[in-house]
Design a protein around this motif. Sequence first.
Motif, mmCIF file in Angstrom:
data_model
loop_
_atom_site.group_PDB
_atom_site.id
_atom_site.type_symbol
_atom_site.label_atom_id
_atom_site.label_comp_id
_atom_site.label_asym_id
_atom_site.label_seq_id
_atom_site.Cartn_x
_atom_site.Cartn_y
_atom_site.Cartn_z
ATOM 1 N N ILE A 90 -12.136 -126.957 -71.672
ATOM 2 C CA ILE A 90 -11.081 -126.038 -71.226
ATOM 3 C C ILE A 90 -11.641 -125.261 -70.041
ATOM 4 N N THR A 91 -10.879 -125.223 -68.965
ATOM 5 C CA THR A 91 -11.323 -124.584 -67.727
ATOM 6 C C THR A 91 -10.525 -123.319 -67.476
ATOM 7 N N ALA A 92 -11.207 -122.243 -67.121
ATOM 8 C CA ALA A 92 -10.560 -120.993 -66.702
ATOM 9 C C ALA A 92 -10.724 -120.874 -65.197
ATOM 10 N N VAL A 93 -9.610 -120.729 -64.486
ATOM 11 C CA VAL A 93 -9.645 -120.620 -63.035
ATOM 12 C C VAL A 93 -8.970 -119.313 -62.618
ATOM 13 N N ILE A 94 -9.662 -118.521 -61.800
ATOM 14 C CA ILE A 94 -9.153 -117.260 -61.271
ATOM 15 C C ILE A 94 -8.972 -117.427 -59.775
ATOM 16 N N VAL A 149 -14.333 -120.437 -61.229
ATOM 17 C CA VAL A 149 -14.055 -121.384 -62.302
ATOM 18 C C VAL A 149 -15.104 -121.229 -63.396
ATOM 19 N N LEU A 150 -14.629 -121.073 -64.640
ATOM 20 C CA LEU A 150 -15.485 -121.032 -65.829
ATOM 21 C C LEU A 150 -15.037 -122.138 -66.771
ATOM 22 N N ALA A 151 -15.938 -122.624 -67.608
ATOM 23 C CA ALA A 151 -15.590 -123.716 -68.510
ATOM 24 C C ALA A 151 -16.198 -123.501 -69.884
ATOM 25 N N ALA A 152 -15.485 -123.993 -70.888
ATOM 26 C CA ALA A 152 -15.975 -123.996 -72.271
ATOM 27 C C ALA A 152 -15.620 -125.345 -72.874
ATOM 28 N N SER A 153 -16.542 -125.926 -73.622
ATOM 29 C CA SER A 153 -16.343 -127.282 -74.140
ATOM 30 C C SER A 153 -16.423 -127.305 -75.655
ATOM 31 N N PHE A 154 -15.643 -128.214 -76.241
ATOM 32 C CA PHE A 154 -15.742 -128.507 -77.671
ATOM 33 C C PHE A 154 -16.812 -129.593 -77.850
ATOM 34 N N LEU A 155 -17.880 -129.262 -78.540
ATOM 35 C CA LEU A 155 -18.905 -130.259 -78.841
ATOM 36 C C LEU A 155 -18.375 -131.210 -79.908
ATOM 37 N N THR A 167 -18.485 -111.101 -66.323
ATOM 38 C CA THR A 167 -17.699 -110.200 -65.494
ATOM 39 C C THR A 167 -17.590 -110.778 -64.091
ATOM 40 N N VAL A 168 -16.362 -110.964 -63.625
ATOM 41 C CA VAL A 168 -16.105 -111.504 -62.289
ATOM 42 C C VAL A 168 -15.736 -110.341 -61.376
ATOM 43 N N ALA A 169 -16.592 -110.008 -60.440
ATOM 44 C CA ALA A 169 -16.320 -108.912 -59.512
ATOM 45 C C ALA A 169 -15.249 -109.332 -58.504
ATOM 46 N N VAL A 170 -14.366 -108.384 -58.176
ATOM 47 C CA VAL A 170 -13.289 -108.629 -57.213
ATOM 48 C C VAL A 170 -13.548 -107.756 -56.001
ATOM 49 N N ALA A 171 -13.832 -108.379 -54.870
ATOM 50 C CA ALA A 171 -14.178 -107.634 -53.656
ATOM 51 C C ALA A 171 -13.063 -107.649 -52.618
ATOM 52 N N ARG A 172 -11.950 -108.325 -52.927
ATOM 53 C CA ARG A 172 -10.854 -108.425 -51.972
ATOM 54 C C ARG A 172 -9.552 -108.061 -52.666
ATOM 55 N N THR A 173 -8.786 -107.119 -52.105
ATOM 56 C CA THR A 173 -7.509 -106.704 -52.679
ATOM 57 C C THR A 173 -6.518 -107.851 -52.626
ATOM 58 N N GLY A 174 -5.833 -108.067 -53.742
ATOM 59 C CA GLY A 174 -4.852 -109.150 -53.774
ATOM 60 C C GLY A 174 -4.223 -109.288 -55.146
ATOM 61 N N MET A 175 -3.265 -110.208 -55.253
ATOM 62 C CA MET A 175 -2.620 -110.531 -56.526
ATOM 63 C C MET A 175 -3.387 -111.691 -57.152
ATOM 64 N N TYR A 176 -4.093 -111.422 -58.247
ATOM 65 C CA TYR A 176 -4.948 -112.417 -58.880
ATOM 66 C C TYR A 176 -4.298 -112.942 -60.163
ATOM 67 N N SER A 177 -4.532 -114.226 -60.414
ATOM 68 C CA SER A 177 -4.003 -114.876 -61.608
ATOM 69 C C SER A 177 -5.132 -115.612 -62.316
ATOM 70 N N LEU A 178 -5.041 -115.623 -63.634
ATOM 71 C CA LEU A 178 -5.993 -116.353 -64.476
ATOM 72 C C LEU A 178 -5.225 -117.433 -65.228
ATOM 73 N N ARG A 179 -5.690 -118.663 -65.117
ATOM 74 C CA ARG A 179 -5.079 -119.779 -65.832
ATOM 75 C C ARG A 179 -6.156 -120.506 -66.637
ATOM 76 N N PHE A 180 -5.830 -120.797 -67.890
ATOM 77 C CA PHE A 180 -6.652 -121.675 -68.710
ATOM 78 C C PHE A 180 -6.001 -123.056 -68.678
ATOM 79 N N VAL A 181 -6.781 -124.078 -68.375
ATOM 80 C CA VAL A 181 -6.227 -125.421 -68.168
ATOM 81 C C VAL A 181 -7.059 -126.442 -68.932
ATOM 82 N N HIS A 182 -6.384 -127.424 -69.540
ATOM 83 C CA HIS A 182 -7.077 -128.610 -70.052
ATOM 84 C C HIS A 182 -6.221 -129.827 -69.778
ATOM 85 N N CYS A 183 -6.825 -130.991 -69.804
ATOM 86 C CA CYS A 183 -6.147 -132.229 -69.402
ATOM 87 C C CYS A 183 -6.055 -133.245 -70.534
ATOM 88 N N ASP A 184 -6.308 -132.831 -71.764
ATOM 89 C CA ASP A 184 -6.344 -133.736 -72.912
ATOM 90 C C ASP A 184 -5.062 -133.570 -73.724
#
Length: 530
Positions: A90-94, A149-155, A167-184
């Motif tokens: 499972i991938t987390a993308v910000i 991008v962060l990832a976590a796997s099922f062993l 902790t992901v530092a944010v150095a630029r002002t903007g509208m940020y979104s977090l999505r968790f994605v998998h392809c299975d």
Amino acid sequence: MPGSSSVRLAHLLVSALCCAILLCADASVHDYTGERFAGLGNAFVLNGGSEGVYASPAADSFIRFEKVAFKRTPESAAAAGKDGNLTATITAVIFEAADRGAVGGSDVVAAGARALCCTPDMAKRGACTEGSLVYRAPNSTAAAGWPRVLAASFLPGSLEAIFPDETVAVARTGMYSLRFVHCDASLDVAAEGKTIWKNSRGYGYLPGRMAPLLAFYGVMSLAFVALAAFWFLRYARFWREVVPLQNFVTVVIALGMVEVTTWYLDLAEFSESGVRPAGTTFWAATSGAVRRTVSRVLVLLVAKGYGVVRPTLGGGASAGARVAGLGAVFLAASEALEVSEHVGAVSDLDHSPTRRLFLVLTVAALDAVFICWIFSALSRTISKLKARRMTAKVETYRRLATSLTIAVAVSLGWIAFEVHFKSTDGYQSERWRVAWVIPAVWQLISFALLCAVCLVWAPSHDSARLACSDEAGDDDDGDDVEDGARPLMLRTGPLSYVENWACYVTQDAKIILRTDSGVYAKAGEEDKRV
């Protein structure tokens, strides 16, 4: 009993201390409690949150993962083993909204959606690894290192995939979104844990779009205090001349003060703790719905001449029932809309806008009914006052009609702007910074109309001239005819000591004389001013 009283007091103190500790804690902004993925193109996506984030040179804005984990069912694990997928990821993308094109490939899959997961054709071209999330670095140098991008796997055989507390530092002002994605497609998982989103110093945990509203509601609270001070000073000075309608205006002012103050407290607590207080938000939404309902019913009563032209609504009990019924339906619909829109809402973007469409259309339709009924009643009331030569009341109603016309015109213009703003993807661009203006202007329109009503109906030494005598008849026709009164106009014309006058005779042979200075009744040999 002294002992039992002390114990109860100790319990209350401990409970209050625990509540204070909880409210002061740095709690979750986005809490995940069993949410599941939904299909999007060739991927499965869970929205983890979307917020406008204000960055600062101090780099104190961040998105923090705390105990974020995904659990799959034993059946899902068994199915993955049979398919040979020993390790599922499972991938987390910000990503920032301006760089959303960097997530996903160029291939188009089902329903015209872009491919989020690497397809066999893309893998053959060497663009990615089949079955993984597709992303690339944006072209802008300011966005170097993004998307994150962060990832976590099922062993093999494991039922849980855990993300590291990062902790992901944010150095630029903007509208940020977090999505968790998998392809299975065989993966059936539920989310747990939380992510904490922190703005730069001065905004706290408030999402970027909501942050300016904290200062706005603070100013509105002061504005309501000033309006209330003006109204109550006039009320105290001319309390002998106060009429019932002015008491209703007092109620509306009080409800407005409660509403804006409660919204301020709601946002202030949200900013401090990161948790939106459900109780405070609920009461803020409820007070707003009640205030809007009472305001509309009050304006409708005034438009129908209640308390000014006639002592009742006319039309018997059915007229009052119709007004009460419309008010009750509007209150229910407005309350449902406000609660669904605000209670528990922590994201700047609504990922399910269609769920609110029914309530929005219902409230808009009821508003249209109120507006049509109010202007229709105003027209009849003004015509009646002109026929009776009551010039002072005609002028008062004309000022009210002008204020309402301006308010309706501004509201229609603002509705058109809001539809344009939202339909052109406003929240996904830099315009999210000014999106707070939309609810703020609605508050300002309502407050301006209330100020206009307060100026027109402010208590004064001649407030009584706007009141209606209980002994006056009613000459309305249609469904507004009042039982027990059939007035007959005998003659109108100027008198030497008043500007205009009109005379009526009721069914019980009572003579009613209306003048600009008052209403007089004559029954038998007695004269009485009312």
